[in-house]
Design an enzyme around this catalytic site. Structure first.
Site, mmCIF file in Angstrom:
data_model
loop_
_atom_site.group_PDB
_atom_site.id
_atom_site.type_symbol
_atom_site.label_atom_id
_atom_site.label_comp_id
_atom_site.label_asym_id
_atom_site.label_seq_id
_atom_site.Cartn_x
_atom_site.Cartn_y
_atom_site.Cartn_z
ATOM 1 N N GLY A 44 0.798 -1.223 0.000
ATOM 2 C CA GLY A 44 0.000 0.000 0.000
ATOM 3 C C GLY A 44 0.827 1.266 0.000
ATOM 4 O O GLY A 44 0.585 2.179 -0.797
ATOM 5 N N ASN A 73 -5.275 -6.703 -2.924
ATOM 6 C CA ASN A 73 -4.279 -5.627 -2.869
ATOM 7 C C ASN A 73 -4.617 -4.459 -3.792
ATOM 8 O O ASN A 73 -4.189 -3.320 -3.550
ATOM 9 C CB ASN A 73 -2.899 -6.145 -3.293
ATOM 10 C CG ASN A 73 -2.366 -7.285 -2.457
ATOM 11 O OD1 ASN A 73 -1.643 -8.131 -2.957
ATOM 12 N ND2 ASN A 73 -2.715 -7.330 -1.187
ATOM 13 N N LEU A 74 -5.348 -4.720 -4.861
ATOM 14 C CA LEU A 74 -5.380 -3.801 -5.990
ATOM 15 C C LEU A 74 -6.070 -2.474 -5.712
ATOM 16 O O LEU A 74 -5.786 -1.488 -6.399
ATOM 17 C CB LEU A 74 -6.031 -4.484 -7.201
ATOM 18 C CG LEU A 74 -5.316 -5.755 -7.685
ATOM 19 C CD1 LEU A 74 -6.047 -6.350 -8.868
ATOM 20 C CD2 LEU A 74 -3.864 -5.459 -8.042
ATOM 21 N N LYS A 89 5.333 -9.508 -5.961
ATOM 22 C CA LYS A 89 5.138 -8.057 -5.958
ATOM 23 C C LYS A 89 6.398 -7.321 -6.395
ATOM 24 O O LYS A 89 6.322 -6.288 -7.069
ATOM 25 C CB LYS A 89 4.730 -7.592 -4.555
ATOM 26 C CG LYS A 89 3.309 -7.921 -4.164
ATOM 27 C CD LYS A 89 2.972 -7.301 -2.820
ATOM 28 C CE LYS A 89 1.543 -7.618 -2.413
ATOM 29 N NZ LYS A 89 1.191 -7.019 -1.104
ATOM 30 N N CYS A 191 -4.341 -3.786 8.185
ATOM 31 C CA CYS A 191 -5.299 -3.520 7.103
ATOM 32 C C CYS A 191 -6.123 -4.748 6.721
ATOM 33 O O CYS A 191 -7.284 -4.624 6.349
ATOM 34 C CB CYS A 191 -4.554 -3.000 5.868
ATOM 35 S SG CYS A 191 -3.763 -1.399 6.116
ATOM 36 N N CYS A 379 -13.623 -14.592 13.808
ATOM 37 C CA CYS A 379 -13.360 -13.175 14.120
ATOM 38 C C CYS A 379 -12.649 -12.566 12.917
ATOM 39 O O CYS A 379 -12.926 -12.939 11.779
ATOM 40 C CB CYS A 379 -12.538 -13.055 15.403
ATOM 41 S SG CYS A 379 -10.947 -13.905 15.340
#
Length: 413
Positions: A44, A73-74, A89, A191, A379
């Site tokens: 990110g 991720n995009l 990546k 995230c 969770c």
């Protein structure tokens, strides 16, 4: 004698719009060309930072990332594309950078930064840009930058909020002045489990690139001695002073390698006694309103091959868990934001408060009416659900299951 700038006609075209700035000029552009910047992470924060470092003309970028591109991720990692899902990546980011600027050198390192390799990977770096998403790597990056005496540009994002600073041992505070103790696993959100708005990565990642450019060229004032806090909900930056703590000089020996399993995930129970049980998802149609009405609740026999932890493949595909209620133990705001269709929300904090209040006990009994019945708990990442299952086992419930990986694993299916 000053060495004259060494630029090709292409480079003049590429960088002319910034070289005409009096603060930068040709001399500043030459510093960028001569620089070697190590960037941890093509995710990110790394994605926009890498794009703008490449566009600015940083001569050599050492790109360190051991992950692969995923569809999830995009929305924020804009250096990648849908066509590159499943590829490393580091390779994907390097390809985009070279397409943007063919004059730069991108050195690809498809490894995780650790105490064992950090000194060699960062050798000769002018600046370290830290776009990592876990504390083990962040502390390793800080220690290594301190030993090397180079600035450490750091940022972190979550939800709509972000933090950013420039650390520099010997000249300014370092990361450990902001976070002296590494948080325990499962105590801090990330995230994948708490969510993040994609554009926030662009705001902070490009700001990190700007700080790097200033550090290399000597233009402006770097963000040292303070932490920038940004919230996307108001679009405002606030700056909090940060003071360096007395410390021993950085040792030249390699720091101990961090354990790779000590990565933070969002599984910290929060206090909540209001809204004890949330209803089922609005898009679910098969979950009964009253679980006590279920006549075919699955009961695992003594010969069951399953332990406390099961996967979503087990739950959805094996056929063994047909009719087993799905219990979401996250907080109400998490459940309302996104939940698995058909799930019922029963908070971990409520389960842990059993015996303190009769109304709480009654709510648990209403949602989990039969102690011999099977219940599958989940969770955000699997930690809270396991804690809840273990607590319920002490209350006499016999067939409890915690879904490994939590909502993150379900989203990856």
């Amino acid at each position: 004698m000053t060495v004259p700038p060494d630029f090709s006609p292409l480079e003049y075209k590429l960088y002319g719009r910034q070289m005409i700035l009096p603060e930068l000029g040709q001399s500043g552009q030459q510093k960028l060309k001569d620089a070697r910047v190590a960037v941890i992470g093509a995710g990110g924060l790394g994605a926009p930072a890498l794009l703008y470092l490449a566009g600015a003309g940083v001569g050599t970028v050492v790109l360190i990332d051991d992950d692969e591109v995923e569809i999830s991720n995009l929305h924020r990692q804009v250096i990648h594309s849908f066509a590159r899902v499943g590829t490393p990546k580091a390779d994907s980011a390097a390809q985009t950078m070279r397409e943007l600027n063919p004059t730069i050198t991108v050195q690809v390192i498809k490894e995780r930064l650790t105490g064992a390799n950090a000194d060699s990977l960062l050798q000769g770096a002018t600046v370290l840009v830290d776009g990592s998403d876990n504390f083990a790597t962040r502390y390793t990056a800080s220690r290594t930058a301190s030993r090397a005496g180079i600035p450490h540009v750091w940022g972190a994002i979550l939800g709509f909020d972000a933090q950013m600073s420039v650390f520099w041992n010997g000249r300014a505070p370092v990361y450990e002045d902001l976070y002296p103790v590494e948080p325990a696993p499962g105590s801090v959100p990330n995230c994948a489990t708490a969510g993040v708005i994609g554009a926030l990565a662009g705001v902070v990642g490009t700001s990190m690139a700007m700080e790097t450019i200033k550090l290399i060229t000597g233009v402006g004032q770097p963000l040292t001695g303070q932490v920038g806090y940004y919230t996307g909900l108001t679009g405002r930056w606030e700056y909090i002073p940060l003071v360096a703590s007395p410390r021993e000089p950085a040792k030249t020996s390699k720091a101990p390698e961090p354990k790779l399993d000590e990565r933070p995930t969002l599984d910290e129970p929060q206090n909540a006694t209001q809204g004890l049980v949330q209803g089922t998802s609005q898009i679910a149609t098969q979950q009964p309103k009253n679980l006590s009405d279920i006549s075919n609740i699955f009961r695992v026999g003594e010969a069951s091959p399953y332990g406390l932890d099961i996967t979503f493949d087990d739950y959805f595909d094996s056929g063994d868990f047909a009719g087993v209620p799905l219990i979401d133990v996250r907080e109400p705001h998490e459940f309302e934001a996104l939940s698995i269709p058909g799930a019922i929300n029963l908070l971990l904090s409520v389960i842990e408060s059993v015996g303190e209040n009769r109304s709480i006990d009654q709510e648990i009994e209403r949602v989990l009416p039969e102690k011999l019945a099977a219940y599958a708990l989940y969770c955000a990442a699997g930690v809270r659900s396991r804690t809840a299952a273990q607590k319920l086992l002490t209350l006499g419930y016999g067939n409890l299951y915690s879904l490994e990986g939590g909502l993150s694993a379900w989203l990856a299916r």
